[in-house]
Design a protein around this motif. Sequence first.
Motif, mmCIF file in Angstrom:
data_model
loop_
_atom_site.group_PDB
_atom_site.id
_atom_site.type_symbol
_atom_site.label_atom_id
_atom_site.label_comp_id
_atom_site.label_asym_id
_atom_site.label_seq_id
_atom_site.Cartn_x
_atom_site.Cartn_y
_atom_site.Cartn_z
ATOM 1 N N ASN A 34 51.092 106.251 30.707
ATOM 2 C CA ASN A 34 51.546 105.893 32.058
ATOM 3 C C ASN A 34 50.402 105.424 32.948
ATOM 4 N N TYR A 39 49.362 101.923 31.869
ATOM 5 C CA TYR A 39 50.337 100.924 32.321
ATOM 6 C C TYR A 39 50.142 100.596 33.802
ATOM 7 N N VAL A 40 50.044 101.621 34.634
ATOM 8 C CA VAL A 40 49.872 101.408 36.075
ATOM 9 C C VAL A 40 48.562 100.664 36.355
#
Length: 164
Positions: free
Chosen positions: A132, A135-136
């Motif tokens: 996560n 991805y961010v």
Amino acid sequence: DVPIFLFGATEDMLQQFADRLCERFEGLRIVGKRASAFRQITPEEREELAEEIRSSGAEMCFVGLGCPRQEIFAYEMKEHLSMPLIAVGAAFAFHAGMLEQAPPWMQKNGLEWFFRLTREPGRLWRRYLYLNPAYVSLLALQKLGIYRRKRDGGQSPSKELKFG
């Protein structure tokens, strides 16, 4: 009226999911379903699966393999299928009644991830800790114009960082 194909999960989960969908949505047309092999499929198996999906008459395929396998699968199948492949994560399990969803107040406040982490910490901690944030970070770099993804003649994607 759009015929759909379901791919992923187990035979039992797919059957329960399909039954519940058909009960809830009168007239839903599930024209095919196939459980996951729970391993990377060979090129021959990929072509066989693509032919099964095409010949089913489906116009849309829902893929429930979990992240990131379902995204990889959709990417690998894009050249074989001319229809939307929609990665739905745990939706098969949720709607089959085999995986508990977060209470509505948690869903409303964006905390379903936390609920799932408390239920399956051994499986999900790596995804939430590493994937996560990666991805961010890449999304932020892309929005800032520092990172872009380009294709080499339609083949494999390559990453390019640009500065300045």
